[in-house]
Design an enzyme around this catalytic site. Structure first.
Site, PDB file in Angstrom:
ATOM      1  N   ASP A  70      -0.105   7.322  -3.559  1.00  0.00           N
ATOM      2  CA  ASP A  70      -1.415   7.949  -3.339  1.00  0.00           C
ATOM      3  C   ASP A  70      -1.741   9.101  -4.299  1.00  0.00           C
ATOM      4  O   ASP A  70      -0.897   9.970  -4.538  1.00  0.00           O
ATOM      5  CB  ASP A  70      -1.489   8.532  -1.932  1.00  0.00           C
ATOM      6  CG  ASP A  70      -1.168   7.544  -0.844  1.00  0.00           C
ATOM      7  OD1 ASP A  70      -0.986   6.358  -1.129  1.00  0.00           O
ATOM      8  OD2 ASP A  70      -1.100   7.985   0.324  1.00  0.00           O
ATOM      9  N   GLU A 242      -5.265   6.176   7.488  1.00  0.00           N
ATOM     10  CA  GLU A 242      -4.632   7.107   6.564  1.00  0.00           C
ATOM     11  C   GLU A 242      -5.664   7.712   5.616  1.00  0.00           C
ATOM     12  O   GLU A 242      -6.787   7.217   5.481  1.00  0.00           O
ATOM     13  CB  GLU A 242      -3.557   6.395   5.721  1.00  0.00           C
ATOM     14  CG  GLU A 242      -2.401   5.838   6.529  1.00  0.00           C
ATOM     15  CD  GLU A 242      -1.293   5.311   5.651  1.00  0.00           C
ATOM     16  OE1 GLU A 242      -0.149   5.792   5.821  1.00  0.00           O
ATOM     17  OE2 GLU A 242      -1.529   4.435   4.799  1.00  0.00           O
TER      18      GLU A 242
END
Length: 521
Positions: A70, A242
């Site tokens: 990420d 998320e």
């Protein structure tokens, strides 16, 4: 282990590792997991793959070595764009999670710096965000300005911590009062995104908590109070939520007509399988986000397989006026099997995000940032009718811009990374009304059983002319249709030597009004 709901069981993609007590770990497993031991060098490392320089992209950011997922802490400060990212500094395994760090002055040329944040007694350093504390609300900067990072400490539980930097992000001091938001008894409690909300005069923090988003407020980035939550009955719930984000955008550039855009990534449950990103349009009043549209409606930021956990930049100068973001170019279905070496993981190119009104309602749009054009090194042009004649082009890092006049063809577009019986087909299916990427024949690299697939997304051209922009960069494609309301991102991993680009049409002819094939360097 307590009983888990089905969505959480399905989300535990990497549930092979266990603690000494036998408790299973999910794909963001705690530091004591087997994968973390590998990453720290405390267990035998797996055999490395052969080096793959032909898959190293030209314009997509990759770390020099080792694992990346990420994007984190995207922020503009003192003339620099900062890209932090989930990183294992020791190996290509998803373990030992830290914050890697790169900076750029133009969004398309990045300098990788030293690792910014490493694990400590509270656990690994999971995803989060960063802001410029312009007025020293935190008290960390002696009345000046500095950077504050907000991240998840992942140890026995997932909690939220902060760190600060007064030297342009080169060194960081973790706050002695961490965690600033202790875990309230939720297993998945992570990925804080923070921004300053002018109307309520407070910092706002969003957290992903299982299958919903929780909002907090603070005057100083250190003390937080819970405001509200969103999502228990809205959107897609095929997996864990998320990496949230929230920002306000004008519709077609009209400052009098705006929407708040809530971004939520989900794993699994995406339209292409595995992980994906959904979004909600609505209003935010400083306390509560209220969505517009039916609760069971799902809007996908895109329907390709490899766009996940996007985060927008904080503190882009107001004179710029753009909302910019970057996503992780992979999918948790196979991220740990991608056979690149000595790195594993890539980012999308930075994109400008907007909203546009269509016959289907207001939609999110994405386009590569204009700065990417500075990476163009040469151009070849053509116009004509595909089906009668069309040239071939060569190159493995290309920026292709084409306008097609719809004709009798049932499908048309490009075969990229073509050669040796392999190709990736990118185009428009006129019968189905969708933009598509077909990577079923893209290469022979073993990635996983779900990797060979065709991915499509609805696209209704406005009129008889369809514009397609294609970024083909050695290991991936990013495709933008029309005004950017239809986007697909896919890893493709072509075989070495597959370097041709050809136009195709099926079921008839299509006219190319203009075609520009730019080399990227």
């Amino acid at each position: 282990m307590r009983d888990q709901p089905a969505w959480q069981q399905r989300s535990d993609v990497f549930r092979a590792a266990t603690t000494p007590g036998g408790r299973a770990l999910n794909r963001r497993g705690f530091l004591v997991g087997t994968g973390a031991l590998l990453g720290l060098g405390l267990a035998p490392a797996p055999a490395r793959a052969a080096a793959t320089p032909h898959w190293r992209p030209a314009v997509h950011f990759t770390p020099a070595r080792n694992w990346m997922n990420d994007p984190n802490g995207l922020v503009h400060h003192d003339g620099e764009y900062h890209l932090f990212f989930q990183h294992n500094p020791e190996s290509t395994a998803h373990a030992n999670l830290s914050w890697g760090h790169a900076v750029s002055t133009d969004l398309v040329r990045w300098q990788e710096l030293d690792v910014a944040l490493r694990p400590d007694e509270l656990g690994e350093v999971y995803s989060g965000s960063a802001v410029v504390d312009h007025h020293d609300t935190s008290g960390f900067f002696d009345g000046g300005a500095g950077l504050v990072a907000i991240y998840t400490s992942a140890g026995e539980t997932q909690q939220q911590s902060i760190a600060h930097s007064a030297d342009r992000g080169r060194t960081w001091t973790k706050y002695e009062g961490n965690p600033v938001i202790p875990n309230p008894g939720v297993e998945d409690f992570r990925d804080p995104k923070v921004f300053w909300h002018e109307r309520s005069a407070q910092w706002i923090l969003l957290l992903a908590a299982g299958d919903r988003i929780v909002f907090y407020g603070s005057p100083n980035l250190r003390e937080w109070h819970r405001l509200s939550e969103f999502g228990a009955a809205e959107g897609a719930h095929g997996g864990v939520w998320e990496c949230p984000d929230l920002f306000e955008l004008p519709v077609d550039g009209d400052p009098a007509d705006t929407r708040w855009v809530l971004i939520v990534s989900i794993n699994p449950g995406g339209p292409a399988g595995g992980s994906a990103t959904q979004y909600f349009l609505g209003d935010f009043d400083g306390t509560t986000f209220s969505a517009q549209g039916p609760a069971d409606g799902v809007r996908w930021a895109e329907r390709g397989a490899d766009f996940y956990a996007p985060q927008s930049f904080s503190d882009v100068p107001a004179a710029d006026g753009r909302r910019l973001w970057i996503g992780w170019l992979s999918n948790w279905d196979y991220a740990e099997q991608v056979p690149t070496d000595p790195w594993r993981g890539a980012m999308t190119v930075p994109r400008q995000v907007g909203l546009t009104a269509t016959a289907s309602g207001v939609l999110l749009t994405q386009q590569p940032v204009a700065e990417l054009e500075s990476r163009r090194a040469g151009v070849r042009r053509w116009r004509g009718v595909v089906g009668e004649s069309a040239p071939e082009f060569t190159g493995t890092a290309l920026d292709v811009v084409a306008e097609f006049r719809l004709g009798t063809a049932s499908a048309f577009g490009f075969d990229v990374f073509s050669g040796g019986g392999r190709r990736t087909r990118v185009g428009y299916d006129a019968d189905a009304g969708e933009l598509f990427v077909d990577r079923t024949q893209s290469g022979s690299a073993p990635v996983g059983p779900t990797f060979p697939a065709r991915h499509g997304t609805p696209l209704d051209p406005a009129g008889e002319v369809l514009r397609i922009r294609l970024l083909a960069d050695r290991c991936c494609v990013e495709v933008f249709g029309d005004r950017g309301q239809a986007v697909l991102t896919d890893l493709v991993l072509p075989d070495a030597g597959a370097d041709r680009l050809c136009l195709f049409s099926a079921g008839g002819q299509v006219e190319v009004i203009s075609l520009e094939v730019h080399e990227l360097a």
